[in-house]
Design a protein around this motif. Structure first.
Motif, PDB file in Angstrom:
ATOM      1  N   ASP A  76       0.840  -1.202   0.000  1.00 45.51           N
ATOM      2  CA  ASP A  76       0.000   0.000   0.000  1.00 45.51           C
ATOM      3  C   ASP A  76       0.876   1.254   0.000  1.00 45.51           C
ATOM      4  OD1 ASP A  76      -2.288  -1.532   0.016  1.00 45.51           O
ATOM      5  OD2 ASP A  76      -2.718  -1.244   2.154  1.00 45.51           O
ATOM      6  N   ASN A  77       1.886   1.260   0.861  1.00 46.84           N
ATOM      7  CA  ASN A  77       2.763   2.429   0.952  1.00 46.84           C
ATOM      8  C   ASN A  77       3.584   2.629  -0.315  1.00 46.84           C
ATOM      9  OD1 ASN A  77       1.898   3.031   3.546  1.00 46.84           O
ATOM     10  ND2 ASN A  77       3.581   1.951   4.555  1.00 46.84           N
ATOM     11  N   LEU A  78       4.134   1.546  -0.840  1.00 44.94           N
ATOM     12  CA  LEU A  78       4.982   1.651  -2.043  1.00 44.94           C
ATOM     13  C   LEU A  78       4.180   2.056  -3.272  1.00 44.94           C
ATOM     14  CD1 LEU A  78       7.322  -1.410  -1.494  1.00 44.94           C
ATOM     15  CD2 LEU A  78       8.100   0.915  -1.986  1.00 44.94           C
ATOM     16  N   LEU A  79       2.997   1.476  -3.429  1.00 49.73           N
ATOM     17  CA  LEU A  79       2.183   1.824  -4.597  1.00 49.73           C
ATOM     18  C   LEU A  79       1.706   3.274  -4.526  1.00 49.73           C
ATOM     19  CD1 LEU A  79       0.157  -1.468  -5.063  1.00 49.73           C
ATOM     20  CD2 LEU A  79       1.721  -0.443  -6.742  1.00 49.73           C
ATOM     21  N   ASN A 115      -1.631 -10.021  -5.701  1.00 54.85           N
ATOM     22  CA  ASN A 115      -2.970  -9.513  -5.983  1.00 54.85           C
ATOM     23  C   ASN A 115      -3.063  -8.008  -5.769  1.00 54.85           C
ATOM     24  OD1 ASN A 115      -3.840 -12.098  -6.599  1.00 54.85           O
ATOM     25  ND2 ASN A 115      -4.580 -12.517  -4.528  1.00 54.85           N
ATOM     26  N   ILE A 116      -2.391  -7.511  -4.733  1.00 51.99           N
ATOM     27  CA  ILE A 116      -2.383  -6.066  -4.483  1.00 51.99           C
ATOM     28  C   ILE A 116      -1.728  -5.348  -5.659  1.00 51.99           C
ATOM     29  CG2 ILE A 116      -1.419  -4.244  -3.022  1.00 51.99           C
ATOM     30  CD1 ILE A 116      -1.627  -6.273  -0.676  1.00 51.99           C
ATOM     31  N   GLY A 120      -3.434  -2.701  -8.456  1.00 49.43           N
ATOM     32  CA  GLY A 120      -2.955  -1.363  -8.139  1.00 49.43           C
ATOM     33  C   GLY A 120      -2.962  -0.400  -9.309  1.00 49.43           C
ATOM     34  N   PRO A 121      -2.499   0.827  -9.069  1.00 46.70           N
ATOM     35  CA  PRO A 121      -2.609   1.899 -10.062  1.00 46.70           C
ATOM     36  C   PRO A 121      -1.436   2.002 -11.027  1.00 46.70           C
ATOM     37  CG  PRO A 121      -1.811   2.801  -8.000  1.00 46.70           C
ATOM     38  CD  PRO A 121      -2.034   1.330  -7.752  1.00 46.70           C
ATOM     39  N   VAL A 122      -0.424   1.107 -10.903  1.00 51.32           N
ATOM     40  CA  VAL A 122       0.800   1.224 -11.700  1.00 51.32           C
ATOM     41  C   VAL A 122       0.962  -0.015 -12.567  1.00 51.32           C
ATOM     42  CG1 VAL A 122       3.308   1.563 -11.595  1.00 51.32           C
ATOM     43  CG2 VAL A 122       1.845   2.561  -9.815  1.00 51.32           C
ATOM     44  N   SER A 123       1.385   0.160 -13.820  1.00 52.02           N
ATOM     45  CA  SER A 123       1.695  -0.984 -14.675  1.00 52.02           C
ATOM     46  C   SER A 123       2.771  -1.822 -13.998  1.00 52.02           C
ATOM     47  CB  SER A 123       2.170  -0.511 -16.043  1.00 52.02           C
ATOM     48  OG  SER A 123       1.134   0.169 -16.739  1.00 52.02           O
ATOM     49  N   TYR A 124       2.706  -3.145 -14.158  1.00 52.29           N
ATOM     50  CA  TYR A 124       3.513  -3.998 -13.286  1.00 52.29           C
ATOM     51  C   TYR A 124       4.060  -5.227 -13.993  1.00 52.29           C
ATOM     52  CZ  TYR A 124      -0.242  -7.471 -13.108  1.00 52.29           C
ATOM     53  OH  TYR A 124      -1.161  -8.433 -13.443  1.00 52.29           O
ATOM     54  N   SER A 125       4.986  -5.869 -13.323  1.00 53.38           N
ATOM     55  CA  SER A 125       5.489  -7.187 -13.700  1.00 53.38           C
ATOM     56  C   SER A 125       5.735  -7.986 -12.434  1.00 53.38           C
ATOM     57  CB  SER A 125       6.810  -7.090 -14.485  1.00 53.38           C
ATOM     58  OG  SER A 125       6.665  -6.346 -15.677  1.00 53.38           O
ATOM     59  N   THR A 126       5.318  -9.239 -12.429  1.00 50.54           N
ATOM     60  CA  THR A 126       5.622 -10.162 -11.342  1.00 50.54           C
ATOM     61  C   THR A 126       6.547 -11.251 -11.875  1.00 50.54           C
ATOM     62  OG1 THR A 126       3.514  -9.782 -10.201  1.00 50.54           O
ATOM     63  CG2 THR A 126       4.657 -11.850  -9.723  1.00 50.54           C
ATOM     64  N   LEU A 177       4.982  -6.256 -17.991  1.00 54.99           N
ATOM     65  CA  LEU A 177       4.302  -7.463 -18.469  1.00 54.99           C
ATOM     66  C   LEU A 177       2.806  -7.385 -18.202  1.00 54.99           C
ATOM     67  CD1 LEU A 177       6.748 -10.142 -16.958  1.00 54.99           C
ATOM     68  CD2 LEU A 177       6.730  -9.303 -19.317  1.00 54.99           C
ATOM     69  N   ASN A 178       2.444  -6.619 -17.156  1.00 53.93           N
ATOM     70  CA  ASN A 178       1.067  -6.654 -16.647  1.00 53.93           C
ATOM     71  C   ASN A 178       0.611  -8.097 -16.494  1.00 53.93           C
ATOM     72  OD1 ASN A 178       0.539  -3.835 -16.288  1.00 53.93           O
ATOM     73  ND2 ASN A 178       0.474  -3.653 -18.515  1.00 53.93           N
ATOM     74  N   GLY A 179       1.533  -8.899 -15.958  1.00 54.13           N
ATOM     75  CA  GLY A 179       1.301 -10.318 -15.768  1.00 54.13           C
ATOM     76  C   GLY A 179       2.501 -10.937 -15.070  1.00 54.13           C
TER      77      GLY A 179
END
Length: 242
Positions: A76-79, A115-116, A120-126, A177-179
């Motif tokens: 939560d804090n980082l995003l 899942n968070i 969340g509001p930022v494009s991401y990669s896991t 990746l948004n994935g």
């Protein structure tokens, strides 16, 4: 490209920073030792200011029922800081099969982290990795008793930390990746067999006994910690040992 690596002084983080800087990017490590606290939020806005990418490699200090709260608060804090700072890509490191082991508190916590991020509001990669070769001696110690180490025959696909860091750096330097991208070592072992190989290499005369009830990995059913279709890393366990 400027990359803020949160948890950038640890085993993986320090190597990610080194790899990114060697590739010509500007990677800056942040951690408690540099004044950044993902739980209180201290220093986060300053750490991500001007960053194109945030790589979060922080980890819960415990692996028990307290770990979900760590990942909830830290993410939560980082995003929030990343969104405020206009960060375009947020990367985390997770575990292959993490969403298929609800019996383990820590795996549930890491699945929550994923899942968070995805919501969340930022494009991401896991990036999901299999078990680190560096951690396997600790796994053996969990179920050691005198001259015996008890281990289940859980299938694992160990990967060297240097290969994990290389994969995280590669993903961080690319488009979101948004994935999920799975990475794994090139070989699959049963955990009991892996224990015998490890002890033999060290000249350790303890006996590994196969025990389906021993240790945290006993809760894991089937081969969910392996992925033959993952991006396979080059380092074999025998080469890593030597």
């Amino acid at each position: 490209m400027k990359v803020a690596v949160i948890g950038g002084t640890g085993l993986i983080g320090s190597q990610v920073v080194e790899n990114l800087n060697a590739a010509g990017h500007e990677a800056v490590p942040h951690s408690l030792s540099t004044g950044v606290d993902v739980i209180s939020g201290q220093g986060l806005d300053e750490a991500v200011a001007g960053a194109d990418v945030v790589v979060n490699l922080t980890n819960s200090p415990t692996f028990d029922e307290a770990s979900p709260a760590f990942f909830q608060t830290s993410m939560d804090n980082l995003l929030a800081a990343a969104q405020k700072g206009g960060v375009g890509h947020f990367v985390i490191l997770s575990i292959v099969g993490v969403d298929q082991v609800p019996e383990l508190d820590y795996y549930r916590a890491k699945a929550l982290q994923e899942n968070i991020l995805a919501a969340g509001p930022v494009s991401y990669s896991t990036v999901r990795a299999t078990q680190f070769m560096e951690f396997m001696e600790a796994v053996l110690s969990w179920t050691a008793d005198g001259d015996t180490v008890r281990l289940p025959a859980t299938p694992i696909q160990p990967i060297a930390s240097k290969d994990v860091a290389a994969a995280v750096a590669e993903v961080a330097a690319g488009p979101p990746l948004n994935g999920i991208r799975n990475i794994a070592g090139p070989e699959i072992f049963s955990l009991d067999e892996f224990g015998r190989i490890t002890l033999s290499h060290k000249g350790d005369t303890r006996t590994v006994v196969t025990d389906s009830t021993a240790g945290a990995f006993a809760a894991i059913k089937g081969d969910v910690l392996t992925d033959k279709h993952a991006h396979l890393a080059p380092t074999r366990y025998a080469d890593w040992l030597s």
